[in-house]
Design an enzyme around this catalytic site. Structure first.
Site, PDB file in Angstrom:
ATOM      1  N   SER A 171      -3.910  -3.141  -1.388  1.00  0.00           N
ATOM      2  CA  SER A 171      -5.137  -2.700  -2.046  1.00  0.00           C
ATOM      3  C   SER A 171      -4.796  -2.382  -3.503  1.00  0.00           C
ATOM      4  CB  SER A 171      -5.745  -1.498  -1.303  1.00  0.00           C
ATOM      5  OG  SER A 171      -7.021  -1.173  -1.825  1.00  0.00           O
TER       6      SER A 171
ATOM      7  N   HIS B 282      -7.898  -6.010  -0.771  1.00  0.00           N
ATOM      8  CA  HIS B 282      -9.270  -5.510  -0.878  1.00  0.00           C
ATOM      9  C   HIS B 282      -9.864  -5.926  -2.212  1.00  0.00           C
ATOM     10  CE1 HIS B 282      -8.073  -2.175   2.159  1.00  0.00           C
ATOM     11  NE2 HIS B 282      -8.466  -3.273   2.764  1.00  0.00           N
TER      12      HIS B 282
ATOM     13  N   ASP C 240      -5.485   2.449   4.770  1.00  0.00           N
ATOM     14  CA  ASP C 240      -5.817   1.128   5.297  1.00  0.00           C
ATOM     15  C   ASP C 240      -4.546   0.435   5.787  1.00  0.00           C
ATOM     16  OD1 ASP C 240      -8.605   1.240   4.508  1.00  0.00           O
ATOM     17  OD2 ASP C 240      -7.854   1.091   2.458  1.00  0.00           O
TER      18      ASP C 240
END
Length: 342
Positions: free
Chosen positions: A13, A40, A132
């Site tokens: 990310s 992401h 995540d």
């Protein structure tokens, strides 16, 4: 039965572009596994990631396409607004519910790799905020896969790798420059898969939800138990799921939240509610001021006094909210002192 690993799934990310670029730069042209990567990204933007990685990689890099074969010696990159899902030896790109507010989501890729590849898969968590990838790492390891986390001190944003290690149980950690050599060693190992558990019904159901499979939604039961919390995405009830020592949450339509992501989303929702309250107080103060002046002009002293009191109460409350929003101190510990100032 003995096998060799042949699938590497990577999640990143914030700070992930640099980490992914450095990772693929170190992979040799004869790399024996397929690499699938999720970063992401905003849903509406065209991703430049395949081009960025291609300039650094000796391997062919391509954006994911629905139905493509998963081929050794290639790097496949998720595309905006689609999950990247492993289905047998092929790729699927469903537009299923977001996980931790993301689509594509790292956890979806890892969980689908766990379902389809199990002990053939290696999961790599790179730089990123919050947690995540942790739930996906738990799922991957439950199916005999192995986990790697970028050494947190090497990551621009260490939170994702830290959670992959501490909660997800990733077995290995290394600076990103050393991960290609580590992957080479893991892929060369012979892995005894005797006793590896099949994919659980929970895992199958959650991947099916990402695929928008109607059978996963039509059943009476939902994964987990009622948590008493609401889903930030759809405001439906969240169900708590305990898996591998981690508690996480999923709603009836499939939105999924890890603990850190849910707490962050709730904080954002709280701030939004405070801005709405501030707007309402400012409007109440302005209306009370105008009505008070009008009452004074008409000689209605009692009404003017009442409107002035309402104006003062609204402006005081608005000032309190502005101080809280400015300082970012929205915790319960910050409220008593602030409330006492009025």
């Amino acid at each position: 039965m003995v096998i060799r690993r042949d699938l590497v799934v990577v999640g990143a990310s914030a700070g992930g572009v640099e980490a992914l670029r450095d990772l693929v730069r170190g992979l040799p042209a004869d790399f024996p596994a397929a690499v699938l990567a999720v970063l992401h990204m905003p849903p509406s933007a065209r991703s430049q990631l395949p081009e960025i990685l291609a300039r650094a990689s000796d391997l062919p890099v391509r954006p994911a396409r629905h139905g493509d074969l998963i081929e050794p010696g290639t790097v496949t990159v998720a595309v905006p607004d689609r999950h990247l899902v492993v289905v047998g030896r092929r790729i699927a790109l469903p537009r299923g519910p977001r996980e931790n507010g993301h689509r594509p989501a790292v956890d979806v890729l890892f969980r689908s790799a766990a379902r389809s590849a199990g002990p053939r898969a290696v999961g790599v968590v790179l730089s990123g905020a919050l947690d995540d990838g942790t739930a996906g790492m738990v799922a991957l390891r439950a199916r005999g896969g192995v986990g790697i986390a970028q050494f947190p001190g090497d990551a621009l944003y260490p939170s994702m790798p830290l959670h992959a290690l501490e909660v997800g149980g990733a077995e290995h950690t290394a600076p990103v420059a050393e991960i290609p050599a580590l992957l080479g060693r893991l892929l060369a190992e012979e892995v005894d898969v005797t006793g590896v558990e099949p994919a659980s019904e929970l895992m199958k159901t959650e991947v099916a939800m990402a695929e928008l499979d109607g059978d996963a939604y039509d059943g009476e039961d939902r994964p987990g138990t009622p948590s008493g919390f609401g889903c930030p995405s759809c405001h439906g009830a969240l169900f708590a799921i305990d898996e591998g020592g981690m508690q996480r949450y999923r709603c009836r339509v499939g939105h999924a939240w890890s603990p850190e992501a849910l707490a962050e989303e709730q904080a954002q929702a709280l701030e939004g509610a405070l801005w709405m309250a501030l707007r309402g107080l400012e409007e109440r103060a302005a209306l009370s001021l105008a009505m008070g002046r009008r009452a004074e002009e008409r000689g209605h002293a009692h009404s003017a006094l009442r409107f002035r009191a309402r104006h003062r109460e609204a402006t005081d409350a608005a000032a309190l909210l502005r101080r809280l929003l400015h300082r970012g101190e929205l915790s319960a510990e910050a409220l008593p002192d602030e409330l006492g100032e009025g």
